[in-house]
Design a protein around this motif. Structure first.
Motif, mmCIF file in Angstrom:
data_model
loop_
_atom_site.group_PDB
_atom_site.id
_atom_site.type_symbol
_atom_site.label_atom_id
_atom_site.label_comp_id
_atom_site.label_asym_id
_atom_site.label_seq_id
_atom_site.Cartn_x
_atom_site.Cartn_y
_atom_site.Cartn_z
ATOM 1 N N CYS A 68 42.463 51.737 32.400
ATOM 2 C CA CYS A 68 42.570 52.628 33.550
ATOM 3 C C CYS A 68 43.581 53.729 33.238
ATOM 4 N N GLY A 69 43.366 54.885 33.845
ATOM 5 C CA GLY A 69 44.336 55.953 33.729
ATOM 6 C C GLY A 69 45.475 55.764 34.710
ATOM 7 N N ASP A 70 46.331 56.780 34.821
ATOM 8 C CA ASP A 70 47.476 56.687 35.733
ATOM 9 C C ASP A 70 47.053 57.079 37.144
ATOM 10 N N ASP A 71 46.053 56.447 37.645
ATOM 11 C CA ASP A 71 45.511 56.716 38.974
ATOM 12 C C ASP A 71 45.590 55.424 39.779
ATOM 13 N N PRO A 72 46.454 55.372 40.801
ATOM 14 C CA PRO A 72 46.615 54.122 41.546
ATOM 15 C C PRO A 72 45.326 53.644 42.198
ATOM 16 N N GLU A 73 44.448 54.585 42.596
ATOM 17 C CA GLU A 73 43.178 54.167 43.198
ATOM 18 C C GLU A 73 42.290 53.470 42.170
ATOM 19 N N GLN A 74 42.246 54.017 40.970
ATOM 20 C CA GLN A 74 41.430 53.421 39.914
ATOM 21 C C GLN A 74 41.976 52.046 39.522
ATOM 22 N N ILE A 75 43.305 51.948 39.388
ATOM 23 C CA ILE A 75 43.927 50.665 39.039
ATOM 24 C C ILE A 75 43.693 49.645 40.156
ATOM 25 N N GLY A 76 43.870 50.081 41.396
ATOM 26 C CA GLY A 76 43.668 49.187 42.537
ATOM 27 C C GLY A 76 42.251 48.677 42.615
ATOM 28 N N GLU A 77 41.275 49.555 42.333
ATOM 29 C CA GLU A 77 39.868 49.140 42.369
ATOM 30 C C GLU A 77 39.590 48.115 41.274
ATOM 31 N N ALA A 78 40.198 48.291 40.110
ATOM 32 C CA ALA A 78 40.020 47.319 39.024
ATOM 33 C C ALA A 78 40.604 45.965 39.418
ATOM 34 N N ILE A 79 41.758 45.983 40.075
ATOM 35 C CA ILE A 79 42.368 44.726 40.539
ATOM 36 C C ILE A 79 41.447 44.030 41.528
ATOM 37 N N ARG A 80 40.890 44.794 42.486
ATOM 38 C CA ARG A 80 40.023 44.194 43.510
ATOM 39 C C ARG A 80 38.759 43.610 42.894
ATOM 40 N N ARG A 81 38.213 44.274 41.882
ATOM 41 C CA ARG A 81 37.019 43.737 41.214
ATOM 42 C C ARG A 81 37.324 42.406 40.536
ATOM 43 N N MET A 82 38.492 42.332 39.912
ATOM 44 C CA MET A 82 38.861 41.096 39.232
ATOM 45 C C MET A 82 39.147 39.972 40.226
ATOM 46 N N LEU A 83 39.725 40.320 41.358
ATOM 47 C CA LEU A 83 39.939 39.320 42.407
ATOM 48 C C LEU A 83 38.606 38.777 42.900
ATOM 49 N N ALA A 84 37.653 39.685 43.101
ATOM 50 C CA ALA A 84 36.321 39.272 43.567
ATOM 51 C C ALA A 84 35.605 38.423 42.524
ATOM 52 N N ALA A 85 35.923 38.666 41.245
ATOM 53 C CA ALA A 85 35.285 37.899 40.165
ATOM 54 C C ALA A 85 35.914 36.515 39.990
ATOM 55 N N GLY A 86 37.005 36.248 40.713
ATOM 56 C CA GLY A 86 37.604 34.917 40.670
ATOM 57 C C GLY A 86 38.590 34.682 39.544
ATOM 58 N N MET A 87 39.226 35.748 39.043
ATOM 59 C CA MET A 87 40.239 35.567 38.008
ATOM 60 C C MET A 87 41.386 34.704 38.548
ATOM 61 N N ASP A 88 41.895 33.792 37.713
ATOM 62 C CA ASP A 88 43.031 32.971 38.123
ATOM 63 C C ASP A 88 44.296 33.805 38.280
ATOM 64 N N MET A 89 44.414 34.846 37.492
ATOM 65 C CA MET A 89 45.560 35.754 37.611
ATOM 66 C C MET A 89 45.178 37.102 37.018
ATOM 67 N N ILE A 90 45.952 38.126 37.372
ATOM 68 C CA ILE A 90 45.679 39.485 36.913
ATOM 69 C C ILE A 90 46.959 40.063 36.328
ATOM 70 N N ILE A 91 46.819 40.687 35.167
ATOM 71 C CA ILE A 91 47.962 41.264 34.469
ATOM 72 C C ILE A 91 47.703 42.747 34.247
ATOM 73 N N CYS A 92 48.634 43.581 34.738
ATOM 74 C CA CYS A 92 48.566 45.020 34.514
ATOM 75 C C CYS A 92 49.639 45.400 33.498
ATOM 76 N N THR A 93 49.269 46.114 32.465
ATOM 77 C CA THR A 93 50.218 46.485 31.425
ATOM 78 C C THR A 93 50.517 47.962 31.488
ATOM 79 N N GLY A 94 51.805 48.289 31.390
ATOM 80 C CA GLY A 94 52.215 49.680 31.351
ATOM 81 C C GLY A 94 52.318 50.311 32.731
ATOM 82 N N GLY A 95 52.886 51.532 32.741
ATOM 83 C CA GLY A 95 52.998 52.283 33.990
ATOM 84 C C GLY A 95 53.984 51.686 34.969
ATOM 85 N N MET A 96 55.036 51.017 34.465
ATOM 86 C CA MET A 96 55.940 50.284 35.345
ATOM 87 C C MET A 96 57.301 50.950 35.524
ATOM 88 N N SER A 97 57.549 52.073 34.884
ATOM 89 C CA SER A 97 58.866 52.700 34.989
ATOM 90 C C SER A 97 58.905 53.633 36.200
#
Length: 339
Positions: A211-240
């Motif tokens: 994902c790029g530095d777009d919070p909407e795009q990142i958020g949508e990716a998180i929601r898709r993974m939640l819907a897919a039943g991932m046990d956990m989700i890890i986002c790398t980078g963009g934390m400063s």
């Protein structure tokens, strides 16, 4: 116990192990508790420095060290562990599975404060593997008052001091963020590091997106993974705190409960942890996880994989021991990091 001259002990019953120590060769019992001393045993006893021995005299108010070790073992033993054979009045606890060791520190300290008995263990909240030694127990004297051991039982209560929690989370979704990666300006070198660390615990990276530095795009990716039943989700980078680093905002906008954004650990100060609907952990990992050998991710990941829900207090308590010394040769977890 009754103290007698070794030469006068033939036919008597030893009430303690007799240990022989030869540097670099052996440290073991030549005679075990309960052994009936014979004439031919006398030279052996004298050779190991035993000019006097204790023989057993029954006393209903006292408990032998081996029996006392059994009491301490029962106080300590939780699920997924077993005890060693009693040796020199000591029992060790051995892990039966891979997992994270949890310790009731209040009980452990309280029993050690009783005096005349001890329980020594490795650090809690760290991974153990099947076959690892967890703790050792024994009393200090050869015999102890039964009333003292009853006090230890009462302090131990119904729940054991030690517990090994098995790993329960087995799939992870990984979202690598940053325009530089998303637009193929540089290679994604973060994800392979995460995949390797997950593999240490048998966790599968079941889904991976850029994902790029777009919070909407990142958020949508998180929601898709939640819907897919991932046990956990890890986002790398963009934390400063840079204006283009929007991962924390994306995690927050999913509605997940943010436990912490920031941690008293170096490397790893910009770590973020949240839980979606109180169950699914979502982590934001700063760039240091990519290039540092060990970071806060190594401290929290095993605990999260057991299903433990970490709190703000858990994170803030990591300050003492939270400084990695970046040793030339890394020996983690056999070091002070996280302890």
């Amino acid at each position: 116990m009754k103290l007698v001259r070794t030469e006068d002990a033939v036919g008597q019953v030893l009430c303690h192990d007799i240990t022989q120590i030869i540097r670099g060769v052996t440290k073991d019992a030549v005679f075990r508790k309960g052994h009936v001393i014979t004439e031919k045993d006398i030279p052996v006893l004298l050779s190991v420095g035993k000019e006097h021995v204790y023989i057993w005299e029954n006393d209903e108010a006292m408990m032998h060290e081996n029996e006392a070790a059994e009491v301490l073992y029962e106080i300590c033993k939780g699920a997924h562990m077993h005890g060693s054979e009693i040796k020199e009045g000591k029992i060790e606890l051995i892990a039966d599975i891979d997992g994270v060791l949890k310790i009731d520190r209040e009980k452990l300290t309280g029993i050690n404060r009783l005096g005349q008995m001890m329980i020594a263990s490795r650090h809690g909240d760290f991974p153990v593997k099947k076959g690892d030694k967890i703790a050792g127990t024994r009393i200090i004297p050869l015999v102890i008052e039964k009333e003292m051991m009853e006090r230890a039982r009462q302090m131990g209560g119904s729940a054991p001091i030690f517990e090994i929690r098995p790993y329960r989370l087995h799939t992870a979704g990984v979202i690598a963020t940053g325009n530089e990666v998303y637009k193929n300006r540089i290679a994604d070198t973060f994800t392979p590091v995460i995949e390797e660390k997950l593999a240490e615990y048998g966790v599968q990276m079941a889904e991976h997106v850029l994902c790029g530095d777009d919070p909407e795009q990142i958020g949508e990716a998180i929601r898709r993974m939640l819907a897919a039943g991932m046990d956990m989700i890890i986002c790398t980078g963009g934390m400063s705190v840079d204006p283009d680093d929007r991962t924390p905002l994306a995690i927050k906008n999913t509605g997940a409960e943010v436990i912490t954004y920031g941690a008293p650990v170096l490397p790893g100060a910009m770590f973020m942890l949240a839980y979606y609907e109180g169950k699914v952990p979502i982590m934001g990992l700063p760039g240091c996880v990519m290039y540092s050998k060990r970071t806060i991710f190594d401290l929290v990941l095993p605990r999260i994989l057991t299903g433990e829900k970490l709190t703000e207090n858990h994170i803030t308590s990591m300050g003492e021991g939270g400084l990695c010394l970046s040793c030339p040769v890394c020996t983690f977890p056999n070091c002070g990091f996280g302890k």
